[in-house]
Write a protein that holds these residues in place. Structure first.
Motif, mmCIF file in Angstrom:
data_model
loop_
_atom_site.group_PDB
_atom_site.id
_atom_site.type_symbol
_atom_site.label_atom_id
_atom_site.label_comp_id
_atom_site.label_asym_id
_atom_site.label_seq_id
_atom_site.Cartn_x
_atom_site.Cartn_y
_atom_site.Cartn_z
ATOM 1 N N ALA A 19 0.576 20.445 -16.608
ATOM 2 C CA ALA A 19 -0.432 20.809 -17.749
ATOM 3 C C ALA A 19 -0.456 19.687 -18.873
ATOM 4 C CB ALA A 19 0.153 21.999 -18.317
ATOM 5 N N LEU A 20 -1.907 19.221 -18.768
ATOM 6 C CA LEU A 20 -1.984 18.102 -19.977
ATOM 7 C C LEU A 20 -2.470 18.900 -21.222
ATOM 8 C CD1 LEU A 20 -4.208 15.919 -17.828
ATOM 9 C CD2 LEU A 20 -1.879 15.502 -18.190
ATOM 10 N N GLU A 21 -3.220 19.979 -21.274
ATOM 11 C CA GLU A 21 -3.597 20.888 -22.392
ATOM 12 C C GLU A 21 -4.054 22.085 -21.737
ATOM 13 O OE1 GLU A 21 -8.067 19.696 -23.502
ATOM 14 O OE2 GLU A 21 -6.767 17.890 -23.332
ATOM 15 N N LYS A 22 -4.397 23.055 -22.673
ATOM 16 C CA LYS A 22 -4.780 24.309 -22.073
ATOM 17 C C LYS A 22 -5.994 24.303 -21.140
ATOM 18 C CE LYS A 22 -6.339 28.980 -23.608
ATOM 19 N NZ LYS A 22 -6.764 29.729 -24.528
ATOM 20 N N ASP A 23 -5.576 24.741 -19.926
ATOM 21 C CA ASP A 23 -6.524 24.802 -18.800
ATOM 22 C C ASP A 23 -6.980 23.462 -18.133
ATOM 23 O OD1 ASP A 23 -6.579 27.747 -19.054
ATOM 24 O OD2 ASP A 23 -8.442 27.450 -20.430
ATOM 25 N N VAL A 24 -6.207 22.505 -18.336
ATOM 26 C CA VAL A 24 -6.454 21.187 -17.958
ATOM 27 C C VAL A 24 -5.208 20.672 -17.245
ATOM 28 C CG1 VAL A 24 -7.083 18.629 -18.391
ATOM 29 C CG2 VAL A 24 -8.139 20.620 -19.635
ATOM 30 N N HIS A 25 -5.373 20.378 -16.130
ATOM 31 C CA HIS A 25 -3.905 20.111 -15.229
ATOM 32 C C HIS A 25 -4.300 18.723 -14.360
ATOM 33 C CE1 HIS A 25 -3.724 24.463 -15.938
ATOM 34 N NE2 HIS A 25 -2.169 24.076 -15.832
ATOM 35 N N LYS A 26 -3.087 17.999 -14.044
ATOM 36 C CA LYS A 26 -3.215 16.765 -13.194
ATOM 37 C C LYS A 26 -2.294 17.048 -12.188
ATOM 38 C CE LYS A 26 -3.957 12.618 -14.630
ATOM 39 N NZ LYS A 26 -4.931 12.347 -13.467
ATOM 40 N N ASN A 27 -2.564 16.960 -10.843
ATOM 41 C CA ASN A 27 -1.811 17.022 -9.788
ATOM 42 C C ASN A 27 -1.285 15.818 -9.417
ATOM 43 O OD1 ASN A 27 -1.951 19.917 -8.996
ATOM 44 N ND2 ASN A 27 -4.019 19.339 -9.472
ATOM 45 N N ILE A 28 0.179 15.235 -9.607
ATOM 46 C CA ILE A 28 0.676 14.273 -9.377
ATOM 47 C C ILE A 28 1.497 14.212 -7.993
ATOM 48 C CG2 ILE A 28 2.536 12.465 -10.023
ATOM 49 C CD1 ILE A 28 2.407 13.641 -12.655
ATOM 50 N N LEU A 29 0.745 13.192 -7.184
ATOM 51 C CA LEU A 29 1.305 13.225 -5.637
ATOM 52 C C LEU A 29 2.717 12.601 -5.856
ATOM 53 C CD1 LEU A 29 0.400 13.462 -2.588
ATOM 54 C CD2 LEU A 29 -0.518 11.239 -2.640
ATOM 55 N N LEU A 30 3.640 13.458 -5.182
ATOM 56 C CA LEU A 30 4.941 12.798 -4.980
ATOM 57 C C LEU A 30 5.342 12.027 -3.739
ATOM 58 C CD1 LEU A 30 6.798 16.051 -5.886
ATOM 59 C CD2 LEU A 30 6.109 14.208 -7.206
ATOM 60 N N LEU A 31 6.020 10.937 -3.902
ATOM 61 C CA LEU A 31 6.294 9.938 -2.828
ATOM 62 C C LEU A 31 7.830 9.590 -2.816
ATOM 63 C CD1 LEU A 31 3.642 7.473 -3.567
ATOM 64 C CD2 LEU A 31 3.423 9.313 -1.807
ATOM 65 N N GLY A 32 8.260 9.054 -1.669
ATOM 66 C CA GLY A 32 9.552 8.664 -1.698
ATOM 67 C C GLY A 32 10.003 7.118 -2.169
ATOM 68 N N PHE A 33 10.931 6.540 -2.011
ATOM 69 C CA PHE A 33 11.333 5.177 -2.251
ATOM 70 C C PHE A 33 10.869 4.545 -0.891
ATOM 71 C CE2 PHE A 33 13.942 1.463 -2.582
ATOM 72 C CZ PHE A 33 13.617 0.843 -3.487
ATOM 73 N N GLY A 34 10.688 3.059 -1.223
ATOM 74 C CA GLY A 34 10.342 2.306 -0.018
ATOM 75 C C GLY A 34 8.974 2.818 0.571
ATOM 76 N N LYS A 35 9.051 3.060 2.183
ATOM 77 C CA LYS A 35 8.016 3.485 2.720
ATOM 78 C C LYS A 35 8.248 4.853 3.488
ATOM 79 C CE LYS A 35 7.118 -1.448 4.203
ATOM 80 N NZ LYS A 35 6.030 -1.502 3.352
ATOM 81 N N PHE A 36 8.485 6.012 2.455
ATOM 82 C CA PHE A 36 9.149 7.131 3.006
ATOM 83 C C PHE A 36 8.316 8.270 2.116
ATOM 84 C CE2 PHE A 36 12.160 4.352 4.561
ATOM 85 C CZ PHE A 36 12.275 4.745 5.856
ATOM 86 N N GLY A 37 8.067 9.220 2.722
ATOM 87 C CA GLY A 37 7.573 10.409 2.105
ATOM 88 C C GLY A 37 8.544 11.028 0.707
ATOM 89 N N ALA A 38 8.136 12.039 0.171
ATOM 90 C CA ALA A 38 9.125 12.677 -0.720
ATOM 91 C C ALA A 38 9.793 13.566 -0.199
ATOM 92 C CB ALA A 38 8.366 13.336 -1.918
ATOM 93 N N ASN A 39 9.636 14.294 1.240
ATOM 94 C CA ASN A 39 10.386 15.289 1.707
ATOM 95 C C ASN A 39 11.890 14.985 1.634
ATOM 96 O OD1 ASN A 39 8.345 17.226 1.643
ATOM 97 N ND2 ASN A 39 7.568 16.347 3.806
ATOM 98 N N PRO A 40 12.531 13.994 2.295
ATOM 99 C CA PRO A 40 13.928 13.797 2.264
ATOM 100 C C PRO A 40 14.544 14.046 0.801
ATOM 101 C CG PRO A 40 12.506 12.186 3.531
ATOM 102 C CD PRO A 40 11.737 12.766 2.829
ATOM 103 N N TYR A 41 13.989 13.708 -0.115
ATOM 104 C CA TYR A 41 14.443 13.874 -1.432
ATOM 105 C C TYR A 41 14.319 15.224 -2.093
ATOM 106 C CZ TYR A 41 14.333 8.921 -1.493
ATOM 107 O OH TYR A 41 14.446 7.236 -1.013
ATOM 108 N N LEU A 42 13.725 15.993 -1.541
ATOM 109 C CA LEU A 42 13.363 17.458 -1.912
ATOM 110 C C LEU A 42 14.156 18.489 -1.107
ATOM 111 C CD1 LEU A 42 9.668 17.317 -2.313
ATOM 112 C CD2 LEU A 42 11.045 17.631 -4.061
ATOM 113 N N LYS A 43 14.579 18.043 0.194
ATOM 114 C CA LYS A 43 15.519 18.778 1.260
ATOM 115 C C LYS A 43 16.729 19.409 0.537
ATOM 116 C CE LYS A 43 17.914 15.483 3.560
ATOM 117 N NZ LYS A 43 18.028 14.760 5.023
ATOM 118 N N ASP A 44 17.547 18.960 -0.315
ATOM 119 C CA ASP A 44 18.694 19.277 -0.601
ATOM 120 C C ASP A 44 18.372 20.325 -1.678
ATOM 121 O OD1 ASP A 44 20.247 17.688 0.434
ATOM 122 O OD2 ASP A 44 20.238 15.842 -1.355
ATOM 123 N N ILE A 45 17.434 20.554 -2.746
ATOM 124 C CA ILE A 45 16.978 21.461 -3.573
ATOM 125 C C ILE A 45 16.334 22.745 -2.585
ATOM 126 C CG2 ILE A 45 14.951 20.553 -4.361
ATOM 127 C CD1 ILE A 45 15.594 21.676 -7.171
#
Length: 262
Positions: A76-102
């Motif tokens: 949320a940047l302000e009321k009714d205004v949002h930014k969607n941040i794309l999540l990535l992993g380190f190096g040449k990998f996506g974010a899923n391996p870092y999210l699997k533990d949680i």
């Protein structure tokens, strides 16, 4: 032996007149060639993009997690205004391996409030976050938030090039050239989302996350088309500050054009 037939031995003779002249001509010619080469090299280089990668600065970002279908954090940047941040992993990998533990502890994270510490990447209105440690992801609120709003824009035919957003948006600056095409293939095969870059007649770019027809992630199936000027068609959805293009990979048409990126 005449003046024009000088035979110079460095440890015996002094430098003759003709030898001195030849050395001067060679040095001046080499210096001129070096200066001209440096000028031409700089002249034909593409200007660096205004992208940024905070490689040595870690930033904590809090937002609502969602997958559409790639991991994002809705901030949320302000009321009714949002930014969607794309999540990535380190190096040449996506974010899923870092999210699997949680995910193992909490189950699905869709709609939950997360705080993630990582390195920001931003370019042309888009923001990405590189995660390098699963310990830097924490659940700050387990109550579910309303899902991100979708707006169907109908079927469209688009021309552009498929890139990996990590390198193109700022990690490799500039992420151009054939070497970066190979790098993009490795990144996308490793789980980084493929993005179609398009430009209109005013050279204004737009970006489309690519999925299959059912909205599932695309990775290996898209590899033959990376960095190739192509025509894609499919259903477009607007997810606030991102677009998603659902495609049938077999219907991608390569265009007989030179790549403007790679």
């Amino acid at each position: 032996m005449g003046d024009k037939d000088e035979f110079y031995i460095g440890y015996v003779d002094s430098v003759g007149k003709n030898t001195r002249k030849s050395i001067k001509v060679f040095v001046l010619g080499a210096l001129g060639t070096l200066i001209l080469g440096a000028f031409l090299f700089g002249f034909f280089q593409r200007p660096a993009s205004n992208s940024s990668f905070d490689f040595d600065t870690a930033t904590k970002v809090s937002g609502v997690y969602h997958e559409m279908p790639y991991p994002m954090l809705r901030v949320a940047l302000e009321k009714d205004v949002h930014k969607n941040i794309l999540l990535l992993g380190f190096g040449k990998f996506g974010a899923n391996p870092y999210l699997k533990d949680i995910c193992k502890k909490e189950g699905t994270l869709e709609g939950m409030q997360l705080t993630i510490e990582g390195n920001l990447i931003y370019y042309n209105g888009k923001t990405l976050l590189q995660i390098d440690d699963s310990q830097k992801i924490s659940l700050t609120n387990s109550s579910k938030k309303n899902p991100i709003s979708k707006e169907a824009l109908g079927k469209k035919i688009l021309e552009g090039e498929i890139v990996d957003p990590k390198c193109y948006f700022g990690v490799m600056k500039p992420g151009y050239g054939k070497i970066h095409r190979s790098c993009a293939s490795l990144c996308i095969s490793g789980g980084i989302p493929p993005v179609l870059v398009t430009s209109d007649e005013n050279a204004i770019s737009d970006y489309f996350l690519l999925t299959d027809l059912k909205g599932n992630p695309l990775h290996k199936d898209i590899l033959p088309y990376i960095g190739q000027p192509s025509q894609l068609q499919g259903e477009v959805e607007k997810l606030e500050d991102w677009h998603v293009l659902r495609i049938d990979v077999t219907e991608i048409e390569k265009l007989n054009k030179e790549s403007s990126i790679y």
